[in-house]
Motif scaffolding. Structure first.
Motif, mmCIF file in Angstrom:
data_model
loop_
_atom_site.group_PDB
_atom_site.id
_atom_site.type_symbol
_atom_site.label_atom_id
_atom_site.label_comp_id
_atom_site.label_asym_id
_atom_site.label_seq_id
_atom_site.Cartn_x
_atom_site.Cartn_y
_atom_site.Cartn_z
ATOM 1 N N THR A 155 -0.043 -49.727 67.977
ATOM 2 C CA THR A 155 -0.650 -49.998 66.666
ATOM 3 C C THR A 155 0.084 -49.299 65.522
ATOM 4 O OG1 THR A 155 -2.204 -48.154 66.934
ATOM 5 C CG2 THR A 155 -2.938 -50.345 67.656
ATOM 6 N N ARG A 156 1.230 -48.762 65.799
ATOM 7 C CA ARG A 156 1.962 -47.982 64.798
ATOM 8 C C ARG A 156 2.270 -48.781 63.538
ATOM 9 N NH1 ARG A 156 7.441 -45.335 66.710
ATOM 10 N NH2 ARG A 156 7.079 -47.054 68.120
ATOM 11 N N ASN A 157 2.649 -50.021 63.676
ATOM 12 C CA ASN A 157 3.047 -50.821 62.518
ATOM 13 C C ASN A 157 1.977 -51.808 62.067
ATOM 14 O OD1 ASN A 157 5.574 -49.576 62.464
ATOM 15 N ND2 ASN A 157 6.372 -50.993 63.996
ATOM 16 N N MET A 158 0.768 -51.664 62.565
ATOM 17 C CA MET A 158 -0.314 -52.571 62.186
ATOM 18 C C MET A 158 -1.100 -51.991 61.020
ATOM 19 S SD MET A 158 -1.980 -53.905 65.679
ATOM 20 C CE MET A 158 -1.042 -54.690 66.932
ATOM 21 N N THR A 159 -1.551 -52.877 60.156
ATOM 22 C CA THR A 159 -2.363 -52.430 59.025
ATOM 23 C C THR A 159 -3.768 -53.022 59.055
ATOM 24 O OG1 THR A 159 -1.481 -54.227 57.675
ATOM 25 C CG2 THR A 159 -0.369 -52.093 57.527
ATOM 26 N N GLU A 160 -3.960 -54.096 59.792
ATOM 27 C CA GLU A 160 -5.262 -54.749 59.843
ATOM 28 C C GLU A 160 -6.211 -53.954 60.749
ATOM 29 O OE1 GLU A 160 -7.117 -59.032 61.097
ATOM 30 O OE2 GLU A 160 -4.976 -58.887 60.712
ATOM 31 N N LYS A 161 -7.274 -53.417 60.146
ATOM 32 C CA LYS A 161 -8.175 -52.516 60.868
ATOM 33 C C LYS A 161 -8.930 -53.208 61.998
ATOM 34 C CE LYS A 161 -8.789 -49.043 57.380
ATOM 35 N NZ LYS A 161 -9.648 -47.991 56.930
ATOM 36 N N LYS B 62 -7.889 -55.668 63.893
ATOM 37 C CA LYS B 62 -6.966 -55.853 65.015
ATOM 38 C C LYS B 62 -6.745 -54.521 65.739
ATOM 39 C CE LYS B 62 -3.600 -58.793 64.566
ATOM 40 N NZ LYS B 62 -2.314 -59.434 64.205
ATOM 41 N N ILE B 63 -6.612 -53.446 64.977
ATOM 42 C CA ILE B 63 -6.440 -52.117 65.575
ATOM 43 C C ILE B 63 -7.675 -51.744 66.387
ATOM 44 C CG2 ILE B 63 -6.228 -49.657 65.044
ATOM 45 C CD1 ILE B 63 -4.488 -50.487 62.629
#
Length: 110
Positions: A38-44, A46-47
């Motif tokens: 999840t390092r490059n994810m911004t959508e909460k 999805k995380i």
């Protein structure tokens, strides 16, 4: 009722202790997997979804492993799934509360 059979109360105590031991080891691995995935994810959302999947799988794997290693206690698959889901929900709820408390403390310090 829940599909749990055990020989004695000490079997349950040993089961819980083993769960903590195996869970501690596995949590180190799963936390790393979660952070890296999840390092490059911004959508909460999805995380959160990925976290639920990883936490649930980890909890179920710990329950399954300890259940299979111990002859004095037996859990049904349904019970393992229910307990893993409850543990996942509890972990996420309490971890989110801790993060909110840390953010509040950091805001008051600034």
């Amino acid at each position: 009722m829940l599909g749990v059979q055990y020989d004695s109360i000490w079997s349950l105590v040993i089961f819980v202790i083993c769960m903590f031991g195996v869970g501690l080891i596995l949590e180190l691995v799963t936390k790393s997997i979660f952070v890296l995935s999840t390092r490059n994810m911004t959508e909460k959302t999805k995380i959160l979804f990925i976290r639920i999947i990883i936490e649930f799988t980890s909890n179920w794997l710990v329950l399954f492993t300890v259940d299979e290693l111990m002859n004095s206690i037996t859990l049904s698959v349904q019970t393992e799934v229910v307990i893993a889901a409850l543990l996942t929900a509890i972990e996420i709820i309490f971890d989110d509360d801790d993060k909110e408390n840390e953010e509040t403390i950091n805001e008051t310090r600034n």
